[in-house]
Scaffold this motif. Sequence first.
Motif, mmCIF file in Angstrom:
data_model
loop_
_atom_site.group_PDB
_atom_site.id
_atom_site.type_symbol
_atom_site.label_atom_id
_atom_site.label_comp_id
_atom_site.label_asym_id
_atom_site.label_seq_id
_atom_site.Cartn_x
_atom_site.Cartn_y
_atom_site.Cartn_z
ATOM 1 N N HIS A 1 62.350 -1.022 -20.137
ATOM 2 C CA HIS A 1 62.103 -1.011 -21.671
ATOM 3 C C HIS A 1 60.900 -2.394 -21.810
ATOM 4 N N PHE B 1 65.400 6.856 -14.692
ATOM 5 C CA PHE B 1 64.659 7.842 -15.348
ATOM 6 C C PHE B 1 65.223 7.894 -16.916
ATOM 7 N N SER B 2 66.612 7.774 -17.148
ATOM 8 C CA SER B 2 67.020 7.700 -18.498
ATOM 9 C C SER B 2 66.818 6.704 -19.272
ATOM 10 N N ALA B 3 66.746 5.349 -18.427
ATOM 11 C CA ALA B 3 66.447 4.266 -19.215
ATOM 12 C C ALA B 3 65.153 4.437 -19.822
ATOM 13 N N ALA B 4 64.109 5.140 -18.870
ATOM 14 C CA ALA B 4 62.736 5.105 -19.256
ATOM 15 C C ALA B 4 62.429 6.029 -20.411
ATOM 16 N N ALA B 5 63.152 7.410 -20.307
ATOM 17 C CA ALA B 5 62.922 8.511 -21.315
ATOM 18 C C ALA B 5 63.630 8.103 -22.697
ATOM 19 N N LEU B 6 64.782 7.489 -22.701
ATOM 20 C CA LEU B 6 65.584 6.937 -23.821
ATOM 21 C C LEU B 6 64.914 5.745 -24.497
#
Lengths: 344, 344
Positions: free
Chosen positions: B273, B294-299
């Motif tokens: 973030h 991956f999901s922390a980056a995408a979301l």
Amino acid sequence: MAVTSPVGLHRVLEPAGALPQAAVRLDARPEIGPDEVRLAVRRLNLDAASFRQLATKHDGDGDAVRREVLAIVEARGKMQNPVTGSGGMLVGVVEEVGPESPLGLSVGDQVATLVSLSLTPLRITDGLAGWDGRSEQVPAQGSAILFGRSIAARLPDDLPPDLAMAVLDVCGAPALVHRVLTGYDRPSVAVIGGAGKSGSMALAAARRAGAGATVGIVPVQHEADLLRESGLADHVALADARDPVALAAAVEAALGRAADVTVVCVDVPGCEHGAILATADRGTVVFFSMATSFSAAALGAEGLAADVTMLVGNGYVPGHAELALDLLRTEPGVRALFERRLGE
Amino acid sequence: MAVTSPVGLHRVLEPAGALPQAAVRLDARPEIGPDEVRLAVRRLNLDAASFRQLATKHDGDGDAVRREVLAIVEARGKMQNPVTGSGGMLVGVVEEVGPESPLGLSVGDQVATLVSLSLTPLRITDGLAGWDGRSEQVPAQGSAILFGRSIAARLPDDLPPDLAMAVLDVCGAPALVHRVLTGYDRPSVAVIGGAGKSGSMALAAARRAGAGATVGIVPVQHEADLLRESGLADHVALADARDPVALAAAVEAALGRAADVTVVCVDVPGCEHGAILATADRGTVVFFSMATSFSAAALGAEGLAADVTMLVGNGYVPGHAELALDLLRTEPGVRALFERRLGE
């Protein structure tokens, strides 16, 4: 709540300093700060990876799934699946607008949130009594908060709300596909999971952006029939996306060569290597599935000596809502696939 | 072993159909197929995230770390950390070359593998007796296998082997940074973890590729002093990369604005973030850390309504070994940082 942050830092209870998406727990109180907006919640749309994880865990027991969703929202102040990390989005009606909100919304507007539920302060007040726990679409009563830098789209008048919501939920995919394709000249495009919501949108966007040829890869004959009928892909092929060699062979057989752009839209783990193997040198893989493993992708490309660009699918691209709604309105194949999925 | 696959499918014992990187267990037998190469292992270089996980788990107990590495290699037929999924690389001497190997290697060549240990069949025969378990550099005896499509670099004569190996281990970073920067005009560049191996290489590559201004972000004063002394960055700033607001503020204070390109080179979780928040609209974030979610980056990007391109750092870019070795030879600041790290 006098001092607010446009990205919602003031709503983070734990851990201090985290952004709302990374937070363990948010303050979901309905009182708003000067730049916030409160929505009366009408419906949640759970992220596909999240719903699948919950349904699998509880072996399809809808009551157990409903209880777990309620427990998550109660504990975290947001609907973020602790296993997948993902959320989804919601539809609601604007109930109160802070005097400094930059979002341009008015009381009474019906909107869909385009930021994830995984960072949206949420309270549920009806125990999800109207939901059987067997579908991603969750009728709900309660309140949700938008920050200064949140994104919400007014629901269009010419489309049923559940259809518009389903489209807006995946609107990042067609917009990013469109942008990626502008870097190539009539590229060949493979969409893994082409009959799904983001997959069918990605295929439609690829054609509009000038793809030379497209193939939609699906796991079962039923989906192959649906996708063929929709006319959205030049080619349709069956393959298990978790089997790298089979996936690459299917793409190459359909396109006559490896894909210049491969888009991963299936919400199952283990598709990274097949997508890389199916992509040509100097090609691009766009990962839209929340089930993507960062290290599997990074190490897979290195291990295959694959000179491919790999993108983390960003759900936000300016103009994404407009493009997605336009594709729905103008591509009968997209609309048919979406309506069919909603009817299931 | 008559029929072999260039990507090593024939060495996968479990599960069937997986590529070697995704496999639970490989066949590490030293007999080679017609397109394979066997190396006599001299030294392993564990991936930083992997070593950190092991050292933390065993509270710095070197004997326990050594025992676990041996157990992993014995059980899996490769050195792939089951928690981080990452491996590292190795240096060895070519012992046997199959008649159909396309790699151009000769018996006696001293080489470094540029594909990850996480997919390289490996046997250890000396119990790692020469290693104290307290460093990523692991003297080792044993054998390793290269496939038809593996990548190995001959170690140059003008550089000490451990120095060359340390450079080759991170050679994907400068090559990808160089490629990304060609898409911008005199971009501002932030490198998170700028005093580390991949970080210092990324800074040197950014300057060579025409960066308008660079900042290296480091977590502690000691590293700030080292990086300043090296002269590799226009600006050096202290910040905790896991604190998004602090990181973005540090980048903006140093560059006078958000970064066009942000490169994440620190092997700790939770930097997604901050990297996104530190990056300008239409900018690019390159994630090189195996600790990236991956999901922390995408979301995270979606939640921040951040119009940024996010790349999964691919360790393979053609010409990467040559570029990295050239930067080491021509940039005294790079060499000084690497030699200092090797001496620690």
